[in-house]
Scaffold this active site. Structure first.
Site, PDB file in Angstrom:
ATOM      1  N   LYS A 159      61.879 -42.149  33.032  1.00 10.82           N
ATOM      2  CA  LYS A 159      61.593 -40.790  33.510  1.00 10.82           C
ATOM      3  C   LYS A 159      61.668 -40.864  35.025  1.00 10.82           C
ATOM      4  O   LYS A 159      60.659 -41.049  35.705  1.00 10.82           O
ATOM      5  CB  LYS A 159      60.204 -40.323  33.046  1.00 10.82           C
ATOM      6  CG  LYS A 159      60.220 -39.703  31.652  1.00 10.82           C
ATOM      7  CD  LYS A 159      58.869 -39.172  31.240  1.00 10.82           C
ATOM      8  CE  LYS A 159      58.552 -37.796  31.745  1.00 10.82           C
ATOM      9  NZ  LYS A 159      59.314 -36.700  31.141  1.00 10.82           N
TER      10      LYS A 159
HETATM   11  N1  PMP Z   1      63.392 -35.956  26.629  1.00  9.11           N
HETATM   12  C1  PMP Z   1      63.216 -35.673  27.936  1.00  9.11           C
HETATM   13  C2  PMP Z   1      64.406 -35.574  28.820  1.00  9.11           C
HETATM   14  C3  PMP Z   1      61.906 -35.480  28.436  1.00  9.11           C
HETATM   15  O1  PMP Z   1      61.727 -35.212  29.725  1.00  9.11           O
HETATM   16  C4  PMP Z   1      60.811 -35.547  27.548  1.00  9.11           C
HETATM   17  C5  PMP Z   1      59.413 -35.283  28.069  1.00  9.11           C
HETATM   18  N2  PMP Z   1      58.820 -36.448  28.543  1.00  9.11           N
HETATM   19  C6  PMP Z   1      61.047 -35.849  26.203  1.00  9.11           C
HETATM   20  C7  PMP Z   1      62.346 -36.029  25.773  1.00  9.11           C
HETATM   21  C8  PMP Z   1      59.907 -35.983  25.228  1.00  9.11           C
HETATM   22  O2  PMP Z   1      59.154 -37.133  25.528  1.00  9.11           O
HETATM   23  P1  PMP Z   1      57.606 -37.246  25.189  1.00  9.11           P
HETATM   24  O3  PMP Z   1      57.470 -36.929  23.745  1.00  9.11           O
HETATM   25  O4  PMP Z   1      57.254 -38.650  25.506  1.00  9.11           O
HETATM   26  O5  PMP Z   1      56.893 -36.269  26.041  1.00  9.11           O
END
Ligand code: PMP
Length: 307
Positions: A159
């Site tokens: 991220k």
């Molecule tokens: N894909 C992207 C590009 C994201 O930014 C997120 C949010 N973090 C997710 C998927 C979902 O991830 P998570 O379930 O860990 O929040």
């Protein structure tokens, strides 16, 4: 949206207005930052708890590693910091945003071998990410004209702040055209993910989600997969196309912010009868229960009390 007045910055709790960042911050110039998104929930038994805190902080440390940066704090310190700032803001049900970045020092693209890394943790109250209507009736998606960049251009497992630019412009395009969210394809043309969510489809009882290759490994995605597996309904990680999305019996997106959001339309094609499907509705109920501590088998493992 209430924003917490206190932040955790490099180990100390400070008022938000005195936690300032220099204009020479490398992360501001070149997008060399990492972040997380975590939710806390009011518990049925009282108090608040953070859902899957350690897994989020582990991913943050991995994101730093992808940027070749060392986290100046241990996992325990990061988890403790998230709890401390949430307590300081007196929130029970909120969003936690840890942010790490190369601080001021290096000015060129080359940050040097051991650049200074700052870590901040903030809080705010955040409602339904894709709107109340999206959750109740289902959200409307469009296939974006932007694609998830190739795996050797963008490190999808991190991220990383700078990498979110494609998501920002894809989301703006979708909202301007009257949709709730964009779904991005991978460079080969297969469905990848939303700008902040992973995606699942259900066809004739079979649940599919995209393989990890071109997407962020969502913690909500993992939660859904682990949960369905426990119920004897394994999820198939397999590439699928946008016309499979259109013809699915059910489609839902998931993410920490979006939780589990049903999808009622993709590219103006109505999914099934246009209403959230039975498995999606069941998962939404079960997810709401597990994050509020009423599913005993997940309680201790996944919920960290705010105290
Ligand atoms: N894909 C992207 C590009 C994201 O930014 C997120 C949010 N973090 C997710 C998927 C979902 O991830 P998570 O379930 O860990 O929040």
């Amino acid at each position: 949206m209430a924003i917490g007045t206190q932040v955790w910055l490099n180990g100390k709790i400070l008022p938000l207005e005195s936690a300032k960042v220099s204009l020479l911050t490398h992360g501001l110039h070149y997008g060399t930052g990492v972040f997380e998104g975590i939710r806390t929930y009011k518990q049925k038994a009282g108090g608040g708890a953070v859902f899957r805190l350690r897994e989020h902080m582990e991913r943050m440390v991995d994101s730093l590693k992808i940027l070749d940066l060392k986290c100046p704090y241990s996992l325990d310190e990061l988890c403790r910091g998230a709890i401390e700032v949430t307590k300081a803001n007196r929130f029970e049900e909120c969003y936690i945003r840890p942010l790490g970045y190369i601080a001021d020092g290096p000015l060129g693209v080359y940050p040097g071998e051991n650049p200074p890394v700052s870590i901040a943790i903030m809080n705010w109250e955040w409602g339904k990410y894709l709107g109340d209507e999206g959750v109740n009736k289902g959200a409307r998606l469009m296939t974006s004209s932007y694609i998830r960049p190739h795996v050797n251009s963008v490190m999808n497992k991190g991220k990383i702040t700078g990498q979110y630019v494609t998501g920002v412009i894809a989301k703006k395009e979708a909202v301007r055209l009257g949709f709730d969210e964009a779904i991005m394809l991978d460079p080969d043309g297969y469905v990848a993910e939303g700008t902040g969510e992973n995606i699942f489809i259900i066809k004739r009882g079979k649940v599919k989600t995209t393989p990890l290759t071109a997407i962020l490994g969502g913690i909500t995605r993992r939660t859904v997969m682990e949960h369905l597996e426990k119920q004897g309904s394994p999820v198939h990680e397999i590439r699928f196309t946008r016309d499979e999305l259109w013809c699915a019996d059910e489609v839902f997106m998931c993410g920490t912010a979006a939780e589990i959001t049903p999808i009622r339309e993709v590219d103006n094609r109505v999914i099934a009868d246009g209403r959230p499907g039975p498995l999606t509705k069941k998962l939404m109920r079960e997810y709401a229960d597990m994050v509020r501590g009423t599913v005993p088998e997940y309680g201790r493992e996944w919920l960290t009390p705010i105290r």
